[in-house]
Design a protein around this motif. Structure first.
Motif, PDB file in Angstrom:
ATOM      1  N   SER A 163      -5.716  12.025  -6.634  1.00 31.74           N
ATOM      2  CA  SER A 163      -6.237  10.712  -6.242  1.00 31.74           C
ATOM      3  C   SER A 163      -7.434  10.228  -5.563  1.00 31.74           C
ATOM      4  CB  SER A 163      -5.015   9.821  -6.056  1.00 31.74           C
ATOM      5  OG  SER A 163      -4.711   9.858  -4.931  1.00 31.74           O
ATOM      6  N   THR A 164      -8.134   9.393  -5.560  1.00 34.63           N
ATOM      7  CA  THR A 164      -9.165   8.965  -4.692  1.00 34.63           C
ATOM      8  C   THR A 164      -9.087   7.456  -4.151  1.00 34.63           C
ATOM      9  OG1 THR A 164     -10.412   8.345  -6.460  1.00 34.63           O
ATOM     10  CG2 THR A 164     -10.710  10.483  -5.694  1.00 34.63           C
ATOM     11  N   GLY A 165      -9.650   6.957  -3.235  1.00 27.58           N
ATOM     12  CA  GLY A 165      -9.396   5.514  -2.889  1.00 27.58           C
ATOM     13  C   GLY A 165      -8.130   5.146  -2.653  1.00 27.58           C
ATOM     14  N   LYS A 166      -7.473   4.013  -2.800  1.00 26.79           N
ATOM     15  CA  LYS A 166      -6.160   3.410  -2.465  1.00 26.79           C
ATOM     16  C   LYS A 166      -5.217   3.180  -3.747  1.00 26.79           C
ATOM     17  CE  LYS A 166      -3.663   1.673   0.750  1.00 26.79           C
ATOM     18  NZ  LYS A 166      -3.286   2.819   2.057  1.00 26.79           N
ATOM     19  N   LEU A 167      -4.062   3.569  -3.419  1.00 30.66           N
ATOM     20  CA  LEU A 167      -2.818   3.415  -4.308  1.00 30.66           C
ATOM     21  C   LEU A 167      -2.191   2.242  -4.008  1.00 30.66           C
ATOM     22  CD1 LEU A 167      -1.725   6.726  -5.235  1.00 30.66           C
ATOM     23  CD2 LEU A 167      -3.791   5.618  -6.117  1.00 30.66           C
ATOM     24  N   LEU A 168      -1.910   1.211  -4.897  1.00 30.90           N
ATOM     25  CA  LEU A 168      -0.721  -0.068  -4.537  1.00 30.90           C
ATOM     26  C   LEU A 168       0.243   0.226  -5.287  1.00 30.90           C
ATOM     27  CD1 LEU A 168      -3.435  -2.826  -4.281  1.00 30.90           C
ATOM     28  CD2 LEU A 168      -2.746  -1.478  -2.507  1.00 30.90           C
TER      29      LEU A 168
ATOM     30  N   GLY B 144       0.710  -1.109   0.139  1.00 25.15           N
ATOM     31  CA  GLY B 144       0.164   0.026  -0.060  1.00 25.15           C
ATOM     32  C   GLY B 144       0.872   1.266  -0.077  1.00 25.15           C
ATOM     33  N   VAL B 145       0.275   2.449  -0.686  1.00 22.67           N
ATOM     34  CA  VAL B 145       1.038   3.657  -0.651  1.00 22.67           C
ATOM     35  C   VAL B 145       0.181   4.577   0.238  1.00 22.67           C
ATOM     36  CG1 VAL B 145       1.898   5.637  -1.990  1.00 22.67           C
ATOM     37  CG2 VAL B 145       1.855   3.222  -3.012  1.00 22.67           C
ATOM     38  N   ASN B 146       0.974   5.296   1.110  1.00 25.70           N
ATOM     39  CA  ASN B 146       0.033   6.153   2.029  1.00 25.70           C
ATOM     40  C   ASN B 146       0.858   7.298   2.170  1.00 25.70           C
ATOM     41  OD1 ASN B 146      -1.781   4.188   3.814  1.00 25.70           O
ATOM     42  ND2 ASN B 146       0.195   2.966   3.630  1.00 25.70           N
ATOM     43  N   PHE B 147       0.028   8.342   2.816  1.00 24.82           N
ATOM     44  CA  PHE B 147       0.416   9.811   2.611  1.00 24.82           C
ATOM     45  C   PHE B 147       1.675   9.629   3.707  1.00 24.82           C
ATOM     46  CE2 PHE B 147       0.452  13.964   3.849  1.00 24.82           C
ATOM     47  CZ  PHE B 147       0.549  14.729   2.808  1.00 24.82           C
ATOM     48  N   ALA B 148       2.050   8.999   4.712  1.00 25.65           N
ATOM     49  CA  ALA B 148       2.968   9.021   5.507  1.00 25.65           C
ATOM     50  C   ALA B 148       4.313   8.794   4.831  1.00 25.65           C
ATOM     51  CB  ALA B 148       2.799   8.055   6.628  1.00 25.65           C
ATOM     52  N   ASP B 149       4.095   7.786   3.643  1.00 26.32           N
ATOM     53  CA  ASP B 149       5.443   7.591   2.778  1.00 26.32           C
ATOM     54  C   ASP B 149       5.996   8.736   2.272  1.00 26.32           C
ATOM     55  OD1 ASP B 149       4.520   4.684   3.399  1.00 26.32           O
ATOM     56  OD2 ASP B 149       3.675   4.328   1.534  1.00 26.32           O
TER      57      ASP B 149
ATOM     58  N   ALA C  79       7.464   3.523  -8.120  1.00 26.29           N
ATOM     59  CA  ALA C  79       6.847   4.070  -6.902  1.00 26.29           C
ATOM     60  C   ALA C  79       6.842   5.522  -7.052  1.00 26.29           C
ATOM     61  CB  ALA C  79       7.668   3.447  -5.787  1.00 26.29           C
ATOM     62  N   ALA C  80       7.789   6.189  -7.650  1.00 24.92           N
ATOM     63  CA  ALA C  80       7.797   7.638  -7.589  1.00 24.92           C
ATOM     64  C   ALA C  80       6.644   8.001  -8.603  1.00 24.92           C
ATOM     65  CB  ALA C  80       9.138   8.096  -8.468  1.00 24.92           C
ATOM     66  N   GLU C  81       6.126   7.343  -9.397  1.00 28.49           N
ATOM     67  CA  GLU C  81       4.902   7.831 -10.005  1.00 28.49           C
ATOM     68  C   GLU C  81       3.573   7.787  -9.305  1.00 28.49           C
ATOM     69  OE1 GLU C  81       3.948   5.962 -13.971  1.00 28.49           O
ATOM     70  OE2 GLU C  81       6.108   5.489 -14.091  1.00 28.49           O
ATOM     71  N   ALA C  82       3.312   6.613  -8.345  1.00 31.78           N
ATOM     72  CA  ALA C  82       2.408   6.705  -7.424  1.00 31.78           C
ATOM     73  C   ALA C  82       2.712   7.674  -6.437  1.00 31.78           C
ATOM     74  CB  ALA C  82       2.732   5.109  -6.738  1.00 31.78           C
ATOM     75  N   HIS C  83       3.692   8.271  -5.985  1.00 31.52           N
ATOM     76  CA  HIS C  83       4.042   9.454  -5.031  1.00 31.52           C
ATOM     77  C   HIS C  83       3.519  10.571  -5.785  1.00 31.52           C
ATOM     78  CE1 HIS C  83       6.635   7.906  -1.574  1.00 31.52           C
ATOM     79  NE2 HIS C  83       6.121   6.849  -2.022  1.00 31.52           N
ATOM     80  N   ARG C  84       3.840  10.823  -7.047  1.00 35.17           N
ATOM     81  CA  ARG C  84       3.528  11.955  -7.597  1.00 35.17           C
ATOM     82  C   ARG C  84       1.752  12.171  -7.674  1.00 35.17           C
ATOM     83  NH1 ARG C  84       7.637  10.423 -11.128  1.00 35.17           N
ATOM     84  NH2 ARG C  84       9.481  11.832 -10.889  1.00 35.17           N
ATOM     85  N   LEU C  85       1.343  11.023  -8.034  1.00 32.37           N
ATOM     86  CA  LEU C  85      -0.351  10.899  -8.084  1.00 32.37           C
ATOM     87  C   LEU C  85      -0.767  11.248  -6.785  1.00 32.37           C
ATOM     88  CD1 LEU C  85      -2.893  10.349  -9.510  1.00 32.37           C
ATOM     89  CD2 LEU C  85      -2.685   7.923  -9.214  1.00 32.37           C
ATOM     90  N   LEU C  86      -0.346  10.654  -5.574  1.00 27.86           N
ATOM     91  CA  LEU C  86      -0.866  10.695  -4.239  1.00 27.86           C
ATOM     92  C   LEU C  86      -0.621  12.258  -3.960  1.00 27.86           C
ATOM     93  CD1 LEU C  86      -2.529   9.861  -1.774  1.00 27.86           C
ATOM     94  CD2 LEU C  86      -0.220   8.804  -0.977  1.00 27.86           C
TER      95      LEU C  86
END
Length: 325
Positions: free
Chosen positions: A315-320, A38-43, A303-310
């Protein structure tokens, strides 16, 4: 094994794929061959600000699903080859993840590993906010900030299931409002005008419970949206603002209260309490009472792309992240 780390603080570009030796389980630990993380804002806060980072280089990631690879000394009730989900205090951006057995859970009945990876932080947090800390009673009204995010998506559904009289959400942009409305919210407001919107929607009364992951000025303004005897639960500081103190002038006259919650803090201070909360929370998914949509997934190396999106707050919901690509 493949992993993702950062060696300096900064934007998403500091996340780098690396090759590393897989960890071995210590006493009371297991290692997990990860399927999804899971990708979280804490990351993002760890990468940008050093939140909960003990030393560099650092491997982020708080939750993982996969299959147990090995168990350490003293571990009971878990075995190699078992499908599990786990909450960890960093290190989940990797193909093999070490986790304390106290926060490793057998894969909930009826769930696949992809769906389960979205559970370990979001579900216990939302459940504790609504029930154990927020102590919502049937007929009361709730306001949830970040209503379209992972915790917010679940909190709206749990509040509705608990018999809330009305469930209000706050989102950062009108584009996120439809997502929130599909997950338990009666009305959805944007951040700028939420106190006035709440008072309008409640006929000037205010709400009984506010759940706030933002902190700073949002928390201060939230006090003005509380009803008599209202409760505000802080569970984050996404604003990055300096900690703010609340005391007698703000609370005494109308009997308001402020509480706090951190799933990682509870995991460290009272893991058995977290386990009980998590097991209750997971049942809401297996029983069909809660849905947590996975709205985007990326290969581990991206993973960097997931961080950019979040981080872009769109984004909505959950990113993995998935480890097979």
């Amino acid at each position: 094994m493949r992993a993702v780390e950062f060696h300096e603080y900064g934007g998403p570009e500091v996340l780098k794929p690396v090759e590393a030796e897989p960890p071995e389980p210590g006493p009371g630990q297991v290692t997990v061959d990860a399927a999804y993380t899971g990708v979280n804002f804490a990351d993002l806060k760890a990468r940008a600000e050093g939140y909960r980072v003990t030393a560099l280089p650092f491997r982020p990631g708080l939750e993982v699903s996969g299959r147990i690879r090995a168990v350490g000394e003293g571990v009971t009730g878990l075995r190699p080859g078992q499908d599990v989900v786990a909450l960890v205090d960093g290190g989940a951006y990797a193909e093999v993840v070490a986790a304390d057995a106290a926060t490793v859970f057998p894969l909930p009945r009826g769930l696949d590993l992809r769906t389960a990876a979205a559970l370990p932080t979001v579900l216990p947090t939302a459940h504790a906010l609504i029930h154990e800390v927020g102590r919502l009673r049937a007929g009361e009204t709730v306001l949830v900030h970040g209503a379209a995010g992972g915790v917010g998506t679940v909190a709206g559904q749990l509040a509705r299931a608990a018999g809330a009289g009305a469930v209000y959400g706050v989102v950062s942009s009108p584009a996120k409002a439809d997502h929130a409305r599909r997950h338990g919210y009666d009305e959805v407001f944007t951040t700028a005008g939420f106190p006035a919107d709440v008072l309008r929607a409640t006929g000037g009364r205010g709400v009984d419970l506010i759940l706030d992951p933002v902190g700073g000025d949002t928390l201060r303004r939230g006090l003005d949206a509380l009803a008599v005897f209202g409760r505000l639960v802080s569970f984050g500081n996404a604003s990055g603002a300096e900690p703010w103190q609340v005391g007698q002038p703000e609370l005494y006259a109308r009997g308001r209260s402020v509480a706090g919650f951190s799933v990682l803090g509870l995991a460290q201070s009272a893991p058995e309490a977290l386990r009980r909360v998590a097991e209750r929370a997971f049942r809401t998914v297996t029983d069909g009472g809660v849905r947590l949509p996975v709205t985007a997934e990326f290969p581990l190396a991206r993973a960097a792309e997931a961080h950019r999106l979040l981080g872009g707050r769109t984004s909505t919901g959950k990113l993995l992240l998935r480890t097979d690509g």
